[in-house]
Design a protein around this motif. Structure first.
Motif, PDB file in Angstrom:
ATOM      1  N   TRP A   8     -89.952  56.401  28.141  1.00 51.85           N
ATOM      2  CA  TRP A   8     -90.026  57.188  26.918  1.00 51.85           C
ATOM      3  C   TRP A   8     -91.398  56.936  26.315  1.00 51.85           C
ATOM      4  O   TRP A   8     -91.916  55.822  26.405  1.00 51.85           O
ATOM      5  CB  TRP A   8     -88.956  56.757  25.910  1.00 51.85           C
ATOM      6  CG  TRP A   8     -87.566  56.784  26.471  1.00 51.85           C
ATOM      7  CD1 TRP A   8     -86.810  55.691  26.808  1.00 51.85           C
ATOM      8  CD2 TRP A   8     -86.757  57.932  26.758  1.00 51.85           C
ATOM      9  NE1 TRP A   8     -85.589  56.099  27.295  1.00 51.85           N
ATOM     10  CE2 TRP A   8     -85.533  57.461  27.279  1.00 51.85           C
ATOM     11  CE3 TRP A   8     -86.951  59.311  26.631  1.00 51.85           C
ATOM     12  CZ2 TRP A   8     -84.510  58.312  27.669  1.00 51.85           C
ATOM     13  CZ3 TRP A   8     -85.931  60.159  27.023  1.00 51.85           C
ATOM     14  CH2 TRP A   8     -84.726  59.674  27.531  1.00 51.85           C
ATOM     15  N   SER A   9     -91.972  57.928  25.640  1.00 48.94           N
ATOM     16  CA  SER A   9     -93.297  57.669  25.094  1.00 48.94           C
ATOM     17  C   SER A   9     -93.233  56.988  23.737  1.00 48.94           C
ATOM     18  O   SER A   9     -94.213  56.427  23.286  1.00 48.94           O
ATOM     19  CB  SER A   9     -94.105  58.964  25.028  1.00 48.94           C
ATOM     20  OG  SER A   9     -93.485  59.844  24.140  1.00 48.94           O
ATOM     21  N   SER A  10     -92.087  57.034  23.050  1.00 48.20           N
ATOM     22  CA  SER A  10     -92.019  56.357  21.755  1.00 48.20           C
ATOM     23  C   SER A  10     -90.584  55.973  21.446  1.00 48.20           C
ATOM     24  O   SER A  10     -89.647  56.473  22.064  1.00 48.20           O
ATOM     25  CB  SER A  10     -92.533  57.284  20.650  1.00 48.20           C
ATOM     26  OG  SER A  10     -91.621  58.358  20.493  1.00 48.20           O
ATOM     27  N   LYS A  11     -90.441  55.083  20.468  1.00 44.46           N
ATOM     28  CA  LYS A  11     -89.101  54.661  20.061  1.00 44.46           C
ATOM     29  C   LYS A  11     -88.317  55.836  19.488  1.00 44.46           C
ATOM     30  O   LYS A  11     -87.138  56.012  19.763  1.00 44.46           O
ATOM     31  CB  LYS A  11     -89.193  53.575  18.992  1.00 44.46           C
ATOM     32  CG  LYS A  11     -89.776  52.298  19.540  1.00 44.46           C
ATOM     33  CD  LYS A  11     -89.901  51.251  18.452  1.00 44.46           C
ATOM     34  CE  LYS A  11     -90.677  50.063  19.024  1.00 44.46           C
ATOM     35  NZ  LYS A  11     -91.009  49.054  18.042  1.00 44.46           N
ATOM     36  N   GLU A 171     -87.420  64.019  26.797  1.00 44.28           N
ATOM     37  CA  GLU A 171     -87.898  63.569  25.479  1.00 44.28           C
ATOM     38  C   GLU A 171     -88.486  64.724  24.672  1.00 44.28           C
ATOM     39  O   GLU A 171     -88.186  64.887  23.484  1.00 44.28           O
ATOM     40  CB  GLU A 171     -88.945  62.458  25.653  1.00 44.28           C
ATOM     41  CG  GLU A 171     -89.432  61.934  24.315  1.00 44.28           C
ATOM     42  CD  GLU A 171     -90.297  60.679  24.457  1.00 44.28           C
ATOM     43  OE1 GLU A 171     -90.344  60.082  25.553  1.00 44.28           O
ATOM     44  OE2 GLU A 171     -90.929  60.308  23.449  1.00 44.28           O
ATOM     45  N   LYS A 172     -89.288  65.535  25.331  1.00 45.52           N
ATOM     46  CA  LYS A 172     -89.919  66.629  24.610  1.00 45.52           C
ATOM     47  C   LYS A 172     -88.861  67.612  24.087  1.00 45.52           C
ATOM     48  O   LYS A 172     -88.911  68.072  22.945  1.00 45.52           O
ATOM     49  CB  LYS A 172     -90.901  67.355  25.539  1.00 45.52           C
ATOM     50  CG  LYS A 172     -91.953  68.117  24.797  1.00 45.52           C
ATOM     51  CD  LYS A 172     -93.096  68.488  25.734  1.00 45.52           C
ATOM     52  CE  LYS A 172     -93.686  69.816  25.283  1.00 45.52           C
ATOM     53  NZ  LYS A 172     -94.186  70.587  26.432  1.00 45.52           N
ATOM     54  N   THR A 173     -87.885  67.916  24.936  1.00 43.93           N
ATOM     55  CA  THR A 173     -86.829  68.833  24.530  1.00 43.93           C
ATOM     56  C   THR A 173     -86.054  68.278  23.323  1.00 43.93           C
ATOM     57  O   THR A 173     -85.805  68.982  22.345  1.00 43.93           O
ATOM     58  CB  THR A 173     -85.851  69.067  25.702  1.00 43.93           C
ATOM     59  OG1 THR A 173     -86.606  69.474  26.832  1.00 43.93           O
ATOM     60  CG2 THR A 173     -84.814  70.114  25.373  1.00 43.93           C
ATOM     61  N   SER A 174     -85.705  66.997  23.397  1.00 44.58           N
ATOM     62  CA  SER A 174     -84.916  66.418  22.308  1.00 44.58           C
ATOM     63  C   SER A 174     -85.723  66.331  21.018  1.00 44.58           C
ATOM     64  O   SER A 174     -85.216  66.571  19.927  1.00 44.58           O
ATOM     65  CB  SER A 174     -84.435  65.014  22.678  1.00 44.58           C
ATOM     66  OG  SER A 174     -83.801  65.034  23.924  1.00 44.58           O
TER      67      SER A 174
END
Ligand code: TRP
Length: 452
Positions: A8-11, A171-174
């Protein structure tokens, strides 16, 4: 196989993806109709207690198992156990993912169709006769071809997200869709609350009528606390496996539970204010949102717009959950069988889509399991997963922490990356024991139910 694992790129990205998994048809479709049929606020209270007592420990166990092993559910159980006996729990999870996604996607397809119907003003036309919305619903779901096309469109969307992987897919979609979901929901809540007579709906949702809560309602609330936070099949193990040691799991878990519960309650408010303000029956059952709501929207100012918003909400919620279900299967084949992501996604997306076709047909004239039972294929798959597979998966996850991994090891791992929230081991152990016992009760109820 030896590329570094994606992350993941971030928390926030992780929390939104996990919350996106949790918030789904369970919150917007199942929770309101179950609460509607089993005592409103009484059901809601039991459900809230279950989420905290039963759901939270298992959610944290799944996150920790995923993060500490950096594996899919099968690999995670095998690695932590140090032998192959426990990997069956992971395999049960992968199997559950197949079962759940095949029917989830059919309903996801309905959400696309209903968004379109809302937009094109068909609700108003259907609502012109009293049983118009019911007839339109019955006619649509039993059609042999059309619902299958929408189901395939929905599965296609899932596949397109999952082939892109963790960061630029899930992640981008969410991250994009979860804020959209919240905004839409808030607009609908305000619409509901400003309808005349909305107070009745709030009272229904928040004033417990214990007499209306039957044993079946309690068992449903327990089972639902699992389904709604996506537990028991390794979804959260899978999502946890893309984390590094810097994130605070307890904090993430609290966020997921708060968002999931908050959104279920808000959906309940949006729906029941409208249902009561416009004089309808809250116990509409599974047809509540596909029959009752379409008959209500045309009666309110701006109905076409709000109807479209509502079904888009349903679609968004379903999509961010469905991708998490598919990811369980895909991660397993990538980690354990050495498949590439693209091949795994197209293959298993395709297989699940085919099973879904038979589920869709079971609403019409063709029930593939008719020789075996009088349940429809849809009810069979829904019951099989939410009454048996997920509770059994959850039970073994709790047992795994208790007897194999060990509560102290679990706590030690969970606290990595946290600011050191003091969690006493005894309390955690008690939570897992209670959780396991409750699940045993759910399974027991389901089995009793099965034999009449
Ligand atoms: N939690 C989702 C909902 O409420 C459904 C879901 C997604 C799910 N992933 C899951 C349910 C894993 C069980 C297991 O609709």
């Amino acid at each position: 196989m030896n590329q570094p694992r994606e992350r993941w790129s971030s928390k926030t990205g992780f929390i939104l993806a996990a919350a996106g998994s949790a918030v789904g048809l369970g919150n917007i479709w199942k929770f309101p109709h179950m609460a509607g049929q089993h005592g409103g606020a009484a059901f809601t209270l039991v459900y809230l207690v279950c989420i905290v007592v039963v759901g939270m420990p298992i959610l944290l166990a799944e996150f920790s198992m995923g993060r500490s092993t950096q594996r899919n559910p099968v690999g995670a159980f095998a690695k932590l156990a140090g032998n192959n006996n426990w990997k069956w729990v992971g395999l049960l999870g992968v199997a559950s993912a197949f079962v759940i996604l095949s029917f989830y996607s059919v309903i996801g397809g309905w959400a696309i169709k209903y968004s379109w119907m809302a937009l094109s003003g068909q609700f108003a036309a259907n609502a012109a006769t009293p049983d118009g919305p019911q007839l339109a619903y019955d006619a649509f779901i039993s059609k042999p071809v059309e619902p299958i096309l929408w189901h395939l469109a929905f599965m296609g969307m899932c596949v397109l997200v999952i082939v892109r992987g963790i960061k630029s897919g899930i992640e981008k979609t969410s991250k994009t869709l979860m804020p959209v979901l919240l905004v839409i929901l808030l607009i609908l809540v305000v619409r509901g609350l400003t309808l005349e007579g909305a107070g009745e709906g709030l009272r229904f949702l928040f004033e417990p009528k214990w007499g209306d809560l039957d044993v079946q309602g309690v068992a449903l609330a327990l089972g639902h606390s699992f389904f709604t936070i996506s537990l028991g099949m390794g979804t959260m193990i899978t999502y946890g496996s893309y984390l590094d040691n810097k994130s605070d799991l307890l904090r993430a878990g609290i966020w997921v539970v708060v968002l999931d519960t908050g959104i279920a309650l808000l959906a309940g408010i949006a729906i029941f204010t409208a249902v009561f303000a416009l004089g309808q029956d809250p116990a509409g059952g599974p047809g509540l949102i596909f029959v009752v709501l379409p008959s209500l929207f045309p009666l309110m100012p701006g109905g076409t717009f709000f109807a479209f918003l509502f079904f888009s909400l349903l679609l968004v919620a379903a999509l961010t959950s469905a991708i998490s279900i598919l990811e369980v299967v895909i991660t397993y084949f990538i980690d354990e069988k050495g498949w590439g992501r693209v091949r795994a996604t197209y293959t298993f997306g395709g297989i699940i889509a085919v099973v879904g076709i038979f589920i869709s047909l079971s609403f019409g004239n063709f029930n593939i399991i008719a020789p075996l039972t009088d349940l429809s294929f849809f009810d069979f798959m829904d019951g099989l997963s939410s009454k048996y597979m997920l509770p059994v998966g959850g039970l073994f996850t709790a047992l795994f922490v208790l007897v194999k991994w060990g509560v102290p090891n679990f706590i030690e791992h969970m606290n990595v990356g946290s600011s050191g929230f003091p969690v006493p081991a005894k309390a955690v152990m008690a939570a897992f024991i209670v959780s396991a016992l409750v699940v045993v009760y759910i399974i027991f109820e389901s089995v009793i139910d099965l034999f009449g």
